[in-house]
Design an enzyme around this catalytic site. Structure first.
Site, PDB file in Angstrom:
ATOM      1  N   GLN A   1     -43.560  -7.376  28.201  1.00  0.00           N
ATOM      2  CA  GLN A   1     -42.290  -7.501  27.895  1.00  0.00           C
ATOM      3  C   GLN A   1     -41.777  -8.435  26.859  1.00  0.00           C
ATOM      4  O   GLN A   1     -40.525  -8.014  26.221  1.00  0.00           O
ATOM      5  CB  GLN A   1     -41.518  -7.733  29.309  1.00  0.00           C
ATOM      6  CG  GLN A   1     -41.166  -9.202  29.442  1.00  0.00           C
ATOM      7  CD  GLN A   1     -42.329  -9.801  30.336  1.00  0.00           C
ATOM      8  OE1 GLN A   1     -43.508  -9.749  29.788  1.00  0.00           O
ATOM      9  NE2 GLN A   1     -42.372 -10.587  31.189  1.00  0.00           N
TER      10      GLN A   1
ATOM     11  N   GLU B   1     -35.690  -3.185  34.017  1.00  0.00           N
ATOM     12  CA  GLU B   1     -35.863  -2.098  35.318  1.00  0.00           C
ATOM     13  C   GLU B   1     -34.620  -1.041  34.923  1.00  0.00           C
ATOM     14  O   GLU B   1     -35.105   0.438  35.343  1.00  0.00           O
ATOM     15  CB  GLU B   1     -35.970  -2.470  36.695  1.00  0.00           C
ATOM     16  CG  GLU B   1     -36.948  -3.288  36.915  1.00  0.00           C
ATOM     17  CD  GLU B   1     -36.425  -4.278  38.171  1.00  0.00           C
ATOM     18  OE1 GLU B   1     -37.222  -3.846  39.202  1.00  0.00           O
ATOM     19  OE2 GLU B   1     -35.566  -5.206  37.953  1.00  0.00           O
TER      20      GLU B   1
END
Lengths: 332, 151
Positions: free
Chosen positions: A48, A291
Site C-alpha cells: 500500500q 478499504e
C-alpha cells in the site's frame, strides 16, 4: 434478447481507525552515524506504500532527504507497539506518531545547529535539507551533518519517540451515541454497464469515481489504491464467491479457475479523481483510503444493472444465472 | 538425478527427483526469491519463467525437463545490476504494490514485446490474461507495457 445499458451510482462515508481501546501506534526514529534516519515501526508494508508515506512525513519535518530515511517494519521485537495494519489506519495513526517522533529529532537538529552556527535555535529554519540562519544567505549547514555532529561532537543521542492514540470512546447509555473513529473519508462512484439479456452476462463499460481523502500525501499511491480497489470491488460484484455455486459442496470454489478474479482484459475505462479536504486529526490532514475504495463499486454496479434491466439483484456476485433468473421472474 | 541448465546465464548443476517441479527446485534448492508459488496449478502466473525464451509455468514444469536448457527469471533481465527498460517502466508506473505477481507480469510482458514490439491493447490484454493481480487493478501494468512498447 438485447444488450441493455444502465448507469448506477453509490456513495460512501468511511471511518478511519477503530475504537479498540484507543487503537495506539508508537514509533522510534534512530539516527545513523552519517545522519540518515531509521524509522522503526510495527505497521506493515504490504504494497500500500506505508514505507514511502512515513519516509515522506519524517523528511518533511526533520529536513533529512526522503532517500536517506529508511522505514524498517515487520519486526515487532525491535519496533515499539502498534495495533497493526488494518482499518485503513496506518497513514493516519502511524503518520501522526511519526510526526511527533520527527519533531523530537527536529528539536535536536535545531539545538545542535544553533551551536554549530553560533545562533539562537529560534533564528533557524530548515529547508532543502539544510539548516539556515533566517535571513542570512551564506550561513547554513546540512541537516545530515548536524545529526552526525550531534552524536560525535555533542554526545547527544539523536532519537525521536512518538505515539498517537485516540482515547477509547464509550457508548452513551441514554442516546446510544459514541465517537468511535478519528475522521470520515467520503467517496462516490458511478458505473456504466451492459447486460446481455440472452446470456445474463454483465460487462462494466466505464467507471467514474471520486474520493475525498483529506490529503493525498503521495497522490500516485492514492490513485493506485483507488484503481486497485475498484477492480477488487468489481470482482466481488460480478464473479468472486467462496460459496458453492450450486447448493452442494461439490461445486464449492477451490481454485482460481472457480474463484474468478478480474484479469487485465476485464478492466473498464476508469476515471478516478482525488478531492482533498484535510482533517484536523490527520497527519497533514490525511485520512484512510485503503478499504473505502473497494466498497462503493459493487452497489454502483448493482444499481446500474437495475437501471438496465429493471430488476434489483440483492446478493453478490451478480452471476449470469442470477440475472437470467431475475429476468424470468419479472417476466422481462 | 543430476541436471544442469543455464539459470539467468549461469550454468547450475543440481540434484533433483524426477517428480520435482522447476518451481520447487528454483525456490527450495537454488534459493531464488523472485519466483513465486501462487496456486501450484497454472492458474495465477506468479511462478512464470522463460525456458529457452518461451513462457512456462514453473509449477507445472518438471525440473528434469529443463536439462541443458536456458531458464530466465525476472532477475535475469538485469544487466550490471541495472534494471531493464521494461522493468523501469513498471517502477515508473507504480505497476507493483505487494509485488507477488510482478515477476510473472514482467516476464509475460518481455515475451510479448520480444515477439511483437508494438502490440495493440487487445494483444496486451490477451498476453496478461493468464496472470492474476490483486493489488494494482492491472491499469498501471498495462500502462507500463504500453510505455515500454515501440510507438
Amino acid at each position: 434478447m438485447a444488450k441493455l445499458r444502465g448507469r448506477g451510482i453509490a456513495a460512501i462515508n468511511y471511518p478511519t481507525g477503530m475504537n479498540l481501546g484507543g487503537d495506539p501506534s508508537q514509533v522510534v526514529i534512530v539516527a545513523q552515524p552519517d545522519g540518515r534516519l531509521v524509522v522503526n515501526v510495527a505497521s506493515v508494508e504490504l504494497g500500500q506504500g506505508i514505507k514511502t508515506v512515513l519516509a515522506q512525513i519524517a523528511s518533511e519535518i526533520t529536513g533529512v532527504p526522503v532517500e536517506d530515511i529508511e522505514v524498517r517494519f515487520g519486526d515487532t521485537e525491535s519496533a515499539p507497539h502498534d495495533t497493526g495494519t488494518f482499518a485503513s489506519r496506518s497513514t493516519h495513526r502511524m503518520g501522526n506518531a511519526v510526526i511527533k517522533a520527527s519533531e523530537e529529532i527536529r528539536e535536536i537538529v535545531l539545538n545542535t545547529a544553533a551551536k554549530m552556527l553560533e545562533a539562537s535555535p529560534n533564528d533557524l529554519e530548515i529547508r532543502e535539507g539544510r539548516v539556515w540562519v533566517k535571513g542570512v544567505t551564506d550561513k547554513s549547514v546540512e541537516v545530515k551533518q548536524v545529526i552526525s555532529q550531534a552524536q560525535f561532537t555533542y554526545n547527544t543521542p539523536v532519537v525521536g519517540k512518538g505515539f498517537y492514540v485516540k482515547p477509547k470512546s464509550s457508548v452513551d447509555p441514554e442516546t446510544g451515541a459514541s465517537d468511535p473513529h478519528s475522521t470520515m473519508a467520503h467517496g462516490c462512484t458511478v458505473a456504466e454497464v451492459e447486460v446481455d439479456t440472452e446470456t445474463g452476462f454483465v460487462t462494466v463499460l466505464k467507471v467514474y469515481t471520486v474520493y475525498e481523502v483529506g490529503k493525498a500525501i503521495n497522490p500516485q499511491l492514492v490513485e493506485s489504491q483507488i484503481i486497485g480497489g475498484i477492480v477488487m470491488g468489481m470482482g466481488a460484484a460480478l464473479t468472486e464467491t467462496v460459496y458453492p455455486r450450486y447448493p452442494v459442496l461439490d461445486f464449492q470454489t477451490t481454485s482460481f479457475r472457480d474463484y474468478v478474479l478480474p484479469t487485465a482484459g476485464d478492466i473498464p475505462e476508469i476515471v478516478a479523481k482525488i478531492v482533498e479536504s484535510p482533517t484536523p486529526t490527520g497527519p497533514f490532514g490525511a485520512k484512510g483510503v485503503g478499504e473505502m475504495v473497494v466498497n462503493s463499486i459493487a452497489p454502483a454496479i448493482v444499481n446500474a444493472v437495475y437501471d438496465a434491466i429493471g430488476v434489483q439483484i440483492t446478493d453478490l456476485p451478480i452471476t449470469p444465472e442470477k440475472v437470467l433468473k431475475a429476468l424470468k421472474k419479472s417476466g422481462r | 538425478m543430476m541436471i544442469r541448465f543455464y539459470l539467468d546465464g549461469q550454468l547450475v548443476e543440481v540434484d533433483v527427483k524426477p517428480t520435482d517441479t522447476l518451481l520447487k527446485v528454483l525456490v527450495d534448492k537454488l534459493g531464488l526469491t523472485s519466483v513465486h508459488y501462487g496456486c501450484g496449478e497454472g492458474s495465477c502466473g506468479a511462478c512464470m519463467v522463460l525456458v529457452d525464451d518461451k513462457l512456462r509455468y514453473s509449477c507445472l514444469t518438471f525440473a528434469a525437463s529443463v536439462n541443458d536448457k536456458k531458464v530466465t527469471t525476472v532477475a535475469g533481465l538485469l544487466s550490471d545490476h541495472e534494471l531493464s527498460p521494461l522493468q523501469k517502466k513498471f517502477v515508473e508506473n507504480n505497476a507493483a504494490q505487494c509485488g507477488y505477481c510482478t515477476p510473472g507480469m514482467v516476464l509475460v510482458a518481455k515475451a510479448l514485446l520480444d515477439k511483437n514490439p508494438s502490440p495493440s491493447d487487445e494483444e496486451i490484454f490477451d498476453a496478461l490474461a493468464g496472470n492474476l493481480c490483486r493489488c494494482t487493478g492491472y491499469v498501471p501494468i498495462v500502462k507500463a507495457v504500453k510505455s515500454a512498447a515501440r510507438r
